[in-house]
Design a protein around this motif. Structure first.
Motif, PDB file in Angstrom:
ATOM      1  N   THR A 146       8.020  -1.861  -3.280  1.00  0.00           N
ATOM      2  CA  THR A 146       7.620  -3.257  -3.522  1.00  0.00           C
ATOM      3  C   THR A 146       7.141  -3.455  -4.958  1.00  0.00           C
ATOM      4  O   THR A 146       6.631  -4.514  -5.303  1.00  0.00           O
ATOM      5  N   LYS A 147       7.314  -2.408  -5.793  1.00  0.00           N
ATOM      6  CA  LYS A 147       6.867  -2.531  -7.191  1.00  0.00           C
ATOM      7  C   LYS A 147       7.686  -3.568  -7.960  1.00  0.00           C
ATOM      8  O   LYS A 147       7.252  -4.056  -8.990  1.00  0.00           O
ATOM      9  N   ASP A 148       8.890  -3.883  -7.447  1.00  0.00           N
ATOM     10  CA  ASP A 148       9.686  -4.891  -8.156  1.00  0.00           C
ATOM     11  C   ASP A 148       9.027  -6.268  -8.096  1.00  0.00           C
ATOM     12  O   ASP A 148       9.232  -7.101  -8.949  1.00  0.00           O
ATOM     13  N   ARG A 149       8.193  -6.498  -7.077  1.00  0.00           N
ATOM     14  CA  ARG A 149       7.581  -7.826  -6.943  1.00  0.00           C
ATOM     15  C   ARG A 149       6.123  -7.861  -7.386  1.00  0.00           C
ATOM     16  O   ARG A 149       5.622  -8.921  -7.740  1.00  0.00           O
ATOM     17  N   HIS A 150       5.413  -6.715  -7.329  1.00  0.00           N
ATOM     18  CA  HIS A 150       3.989  -6.743  -7.742  1.00  0.00           C
ATOM     19  C   HIS A 150       3.688  -5.845  -8.934  1.00  0.00           C
ATOM     20  O   HIS A 150       2.562  -5.801  -9.400  1.00  0.00           O
ATOM     21  N   GLY A 151       4.697  -5.152  -9.432  1.00  0.00           N
ATOM     22  CA  GLY A 151       4.493  -4.313 -10.610  1.00  0.00           C
ATOM     23  C   GLY A 151       3.834  -2.984 -10.265  1.00  0.00           C
ATOM     24  O   GLY A 151       3.448  -2.740  -9.126  1.00  0.00           O
ATOM     25  N   HIS A 152       3.723  -2.159 -11.289  1.00  0.00           N
ATOM     26  CA  HIS A 152       3.132  -0.832 -11.117  1.00  0.00           C
ATOM     27  C   HIS A 152       1.684  -0.899 -11.604  1.00  0.00           C
ATOM     28  O   HIS A 152       1.435  -1.058 -12.802  1.00  0.00           O
ATOM     29  N   SER A 153       0.774  -0.770 -10.686  1.00  0.00           N
ATOM     30  CA  SER A 153      -0.645  -0.903 -11.062  1.00  0.00           C
ATOM     31  C   SER A 153      -1.283   0.459 -11.315  1.00  0.00           C
ATOM     32  O   SER A 153      -2.512   0.599 -11.239  1.00  0.00           O
ATOM     33  N   ILE A 154      -0.486   1.444 -11.608  1.00  0.00           N
ATOM     34  CA  ILE A 154      -0.913   2.784 -12.066  1.00  0.00           C
ATOM     35  C   ILE A 154      -1.932   3.388 -11.079  1.00  0.00           C
ATOM     36  O   ILE A 154      -1.565   3.664  -9.963  1.00  0.00           O
ATOM     37  N   ALA A 155      -3.181   3.548 -11.489  1.00  0.00           N
ATOM     38  CA  ALA A 155      -4.142   4.229 -10.622  1.00  0.00           C
ATOM     39  C   ALA A 155      -4.432   3.438  -9.356  1.00  0.00           C
ATOM     40  O   ALA A 155      -4.907   4.005  -8.362  1.00  0.00           O
ATOM     41  N   ALA A 156      -4.168   2.137  -9.380  1.00  0.00           N
ATOM     42  CA  ALA A 156      -4.420   1.307  -8.191  1.00  0.00           C
ATOM     43  C   ALA A 156      -3.172   1.164  -7.324  1.00  0.00           C
ATOM     44  O   ALA A 156      -3.204   0.482  -6.295  1.00  0.00           O
ATOM     45  N   ALA A 157      -2.071   1.810  -7.713  1.00  0.00           N
ATOM     46  CA  ALA A 157      -0.832   1.677  -6.929  1.00  0.00           C
ATOM     47  C   ALA A 157      -1.055   2.122  -5.491  1.00  0.00           C
ATOM     48  O   ALA A 157      -0.512   1.538  -4.551  1.00  0.00           O
ATOM     49  N   GLY A 158      -1.882   3.144  -5.301  1.00  0.00           N
ATOM     50  CA  GLY A 158      -2.133   3.671  -3.959  1.00  0.00           C
ATOM     51  C   GLY A 158      -2.762   2.650  -3.041  1.00  0.00           C
ATOM     52  O   GLY A 158      -2.248   2.391  -1.941  1.00  0.00           O
ATOM     53  N   ILE A 159      -3.848   2.040  -3.472  1.00  0.00           N
ATOM     54  CA  ILE A 159      -4.536   1.065  -2.597  1.00  0.00           C
ATOM     55  C   ILE A 159      -3.681  -0.197  -2.463  1.00  0.00           C
ATOM     56  O   ILE A 159      -3.625  -0.802  -1.388  1.00  0.00           O
ATOM     57  N   GLN A 160      -2.970  -0.568  -3.517  1.00  0.00           N
ATOM     58  CA  GLN A 160      -2.123  -1.761  -3.454  1.00  0.00           C
ATOM     59  C   GLN A 160      -1.018  -1.586  -2.410  1.00  0.00           C
ATOM     60  O   GLN A 160      -0.806  -2.450  -1.559  1.00  0.00           O
ATOM     61  N   GLU A 161      -0.343  -0.448  -2.458  1.00  0.00           N
ATOM     62  CA  GLU A 161       0.800  -0.246  -1.568  1.00  0.00           C
ATOM     63  C   GLU A 161       0.347   0.136  -0.155  1.00  0.00           C
ATOM     64  O   GLU A 161       1.049  -0.134   0.827  1.00  0.00           O
ATOM     65  N   PHE A 162      -0.835   0.723  -0.049  1.00  0.00           N
ATOM     66  CA  PHE A 162      -1.460   0.958   1.265  1.00  0.00           C
ATOM     67  C   PHE A 162      -1.682  -0.396   1.945  1.00  0.00           C
ATOM     68  O   PHE A 162      -1.362  -0.579   3.121  1.00  0.00           O
TER      69      PHE A 162
END
Lengths: 422, 344
Positions: free
Chosen positions: A344-360
């Motif tokens: 889903t990074k194509d729609r919300h971008g790569h939030s680096i260290a926060a990618a884990g909680i975002q995609e969780f």
């Protein structure tokens, strides 16, 4: 030792897809794509002037009781995002935490690098020398002895702020493993509950690279696309930058009982591994990535074929996506066509260290809604037997879901979630 | 489950690479680095790095450009320790690696004169396009790699081939205790049998800038660039691998003191950044335990995330059979941990 079960009793984020879980879910349903011209700094002349930003006005959620925290939020976007999460859900979080013994609670946060606010400082410097710079730092920073340092933020600042707002916890730790930081923060929080040494853990993280210095530095690594982010596409050319902060509350059975909640999800497995390859690129064999997923599955006691959906790391970079896809194929084997995979990074971008909680959070929202988010921008997918939904979301119950994150330097982490109310 | 420390290795400029501190205690050398004045008013002392590139475990030239000095020290320490502990390749594949780091901006990045020049270019820019071009020209592509928070963990993994559970913690002295806590947790869950733990610290102005507002009085502020690593494993694993335990880990508590009925034979404390903070820690430990506490501060100043490894090393050296010690670490925010250890 009897391993304790880990329930997910709360999860909220502030991200480009929404200010809270309700908005996030709606954004996923509507296939909202958050990519837009960068507003937080003037990106004119940069190869990629677009990114995914949390576009809501965060000032309404910033602390009103202490001007130093407000100053921190001006210089540090990831703090502003984290404060917005904590203050929006302050009452709920306070109620949950107050139900359990403070000594049996903890905080585990995954955080990005603290970035020197170069542009803000540059505008204040009156003499271009080391001494001139020092004078400016003294003037801009706050001359008080407190736990708040408004320019050079210590990693502990975020957990300190959470405790300032919600009360003291037994312990607080910071995980600093780049793109897998908050995934590992969740995994290690779960581990504390599994052993019975904590009843409630606040886990999550925050990051934003949307400032001149960090954005340009990150761009120099050659991982940002100048086009659209197209995970798993033959013509993929890189990631799009994002930002996020989020908090999940994990609890033991005793914690759940004390809080009087009825959780919908259980964290049934996690896996960590190292590539031990190179700092600049993942191991092309995908062994580390595969090991992390296999460990998570082994811990859960499920079989790989029972996984309905994998929210992939899928950065859209040349080096990540094929390695991840092939590793998933090896794990699920003959069940490949039944396992849906999307990034889903194509729609919300790569939030680096926060990618884990975002995609969780994205995974939980998808599981709650019975919907697999599509790979929005992917046009020519890599050859695979896996189910890669394109363009349209797929409405399907998700009993077991997985989320992956892999970091620069070869740090891999996977989480496995069970839907208790499919 | 009984867990023990089966090896320690550390580096600091005055010590060099060493596996025990006996030589150090024969020639106690106070931190004699020259004081610097920073922010035009604070007198501080940083003792920095001096590692010979001739060392047999010195990293490859192609990696050096993105390695901080404390990363280099950590990579060498880790290789020396794994060699002396005779860790086998098959063990490395499943071994855990938990590392703590204090400062990600080393002197290779933090050159205030260069930053001042870059700021001059930014100020001169007449529009955003020019400003962004100036930024881009000043930022080396090596910056994001050199400041990567998990750089030390990743390089240690690359050079040792450790591939198990692995994490980086930051950024105070307590972070190394969190690394130990998670190593213990994963061993309790049977996810790991042997773990390499450690921490490293880069002492410079950036570290000071991160800390100075949290220190009540800046008198005799001192830090040393340093690294320490140690192996923790279960008793059964140590026996199976024929490695002897130098310290048993008894209890690790955060923000709580142990309820011990027996006095500790030794008490060690760490975490101070200034002389007065150190005096406070020593007296606090004495008040709580009734035993005089020892600190490394007069010799090194703060060792940041490397401090825990050094305190374990001195405990291993000074304790006699069946004696116990309390290791007390307190960070600048007042959070603390108490680790109790026992000599076999």
């Amino acid at each position: 030792m009897k391993q304790q079960r880990v329930y997910i009793v709360f999860c909220e984020t502030v991200s480009p897809l929404g200010i809270n879980g309700q908005v996030l879910q709606q954004s996923l349903i509507e296939n909202y794509n958050a990519v837009a011209p960068i507003k937080q700094f003037n990106a004119d002349g940069l190869a990629q002037p677009k990114a995914c930003e949390a576009h809501q006005d965060l000032s309404q959620f910033l602390p009103q009781d202490n001007h130093l925290w407000q100053q921190v939020a001006i210089h540090d976007r990831k703090f502003a995002l984290m404060a917005a999460v904590v203050n929006q859900h302050h009452q709920t979080l306070s109620n949950l935490l107050s139900a359990v013994d403070q000594k049996r609670t903890g905080i585990s946060l995954g955080l990005g690098t603290n970035v020197f606010p170069m542009e803000s400082i540059a505008m204040e410097v009156d003499e271009l020398s080391t001494n001139g710079l020092y004078r400016t730092l003294l003037r801009v920073n706050q001359p008080v002895h407190s736990t708040i340092n408004t320019i050079f933020n210590h990693s502990d600042l975020y957990a300190n702020y959470i405790q300032y707002r919600l009360g003291k916890v037994g312990f607080a730790k910071n995980i600093l493993t780049a793109c897998s930081s908050s995934t590992q923060a969740i995994a290690l929080a779960a581990a504390k509950i599994m052993t019975g040494s904590a009843d409630v853990m606040i886990a999550g993280g925050a990051d934003s690279i949307l400032n001149n210095f960090a954005y340009i530095s990150f761009g120099k690594l050659g991982v940002l696309t100048q086009d659209e982010c197209r995970p798993f596409d033959i013509n993929r050319s890189g990631a799009i930058a994002g930002e996020c902060a989020g908090i999940a509350v994990l609890a033991s059975e005793a914690g759940v009982k004390a809080m009087g909640v009825d959780p919908a999800f259980e964290l049934i497995g996690f896996g960590n591994s190292m590539d031990a390859h190179k700092i600049t690129a993942p191991d092309p064999s995908g062994m580390g990535v595969e090991t992390a997923m296999r460990k998570a599955i082994a811990m859960s006691g499920q079989s790989a074929s029972e996984i309905n959906y994998i929210n992939a790391h899928g950065t859209g970079t040349r080096s990540n996506d094929e390695v991840e896809l092939r590793a998933i194929e090896r794990i699920v084997g003959d069940a490949a066509s039944k396992v849906a995979v999307s990034s889903t990074k194509d729609r919300h971008g790569h939030s680096i260290a926060a990618a884990g909680i975002q995609e969780f959070h994205v995974l939980l929202a998808s599981m709650a809604k019975g919907m697999i988010p599509a790979n929005l921008n992917t046009q020519k997918p890599l050859q695979t037997n896996l189910h890669l939904p394109l363009k349209d979301n797929v409405h399907q119950k998700i009993h077991i879901g997985m989320t992956n994150n892999f970091a620069f330097g070869g740090v891999n982490c996977s989480l496995l979630i069970k839907n208790l109310k499919p | 489950m009984k867990l023990g420390v089966t090896g320690i290795q550390h580096w600091e400029k005055a010590l060099g690479f060493s596996a025990d501190l006996s030589a150090f205690f024969q020639h106690l050398t106070p931190n004699n680095a020259l004081g610097q004045t920073v922010l035009n008013q604070y007198s501080v002392t940083f003792r920095q790095c001096d590692i010979s590139p001739e060392h047999p475990f010195y990293p490859k030239a192609s990696d050096l450009k993105v390695m901080r000095d404390d990363t280099i020290a950590s990579v060498i320490c880790a290789q020396l320790l794994l060699q002396s502990a005779q860790i086998q390749d098959h063990e490395k594949a499943e071994m855990s690696l938990f590392f703590a780091n204090s400062n990600f901006i080393d002197n290779g990045i933090l050159d205030f004169d260069t930053i001042a020049l870059a700021i001059g270019e930014i100020q001169k820019a007449s529009n955003a396009i020019e400003k962004n071009k100036s930024f881009a020209a000043e930022v080396s592509p090596l910056v994001p790699l050199r400041t990567l928070t998990n750089s030390t963990q990743s390089f240690v993994s690359q050079y040792t081939q450790i591939k198990g559970d692995s994490t980086t913690y930051g950024s105070t002295c307590l972070s190394a205790a969190h690394a130990l806590d998670d190593a213990i947790t994963l061993m309790q869950l049977n996810l790991s049998k042997t773990a390499l733990l450690g921490g490293s610290h880069f002492a410079n102005v950036f570290s000071f800038l991160n800390q100075y507002l949290h220190v009540p009085t800046i008198d005799q502020y001192a830090e040393s660039t340093s690294a320490s690593v140690f192996i923790v494993e279960s008793e059964s694993q140590a026996i199976a691998a024929n490695r002897s335990v130098c310290l048993w880990i008894d209890q690790l508590l955060f923000n709580d003191w142990p309820e011990s009925t027996n006095p500790f034979n030794r008490v060690y404390c760490g975490g101070a950044l200034t002389r007065s903070q150190d005096n406070d820690l020593v007296s606090k430990c004495h008040q709580q335990t009734g035993t005089d506490a020892q600190s490394f501060f007069p010799y090194f100043g703060s060792l940041g995330c490397a401090e825990l490894g050094f305190l374990l090393s001195v405990a291993s050296l000074q304790l006699h059979a069946n004696e116990s010690a309390l290791i007390y670490l307190e960070d600048v925010f007042g959070s603390f941990c108490c680790l109790t250890v026992k000599k076999p």
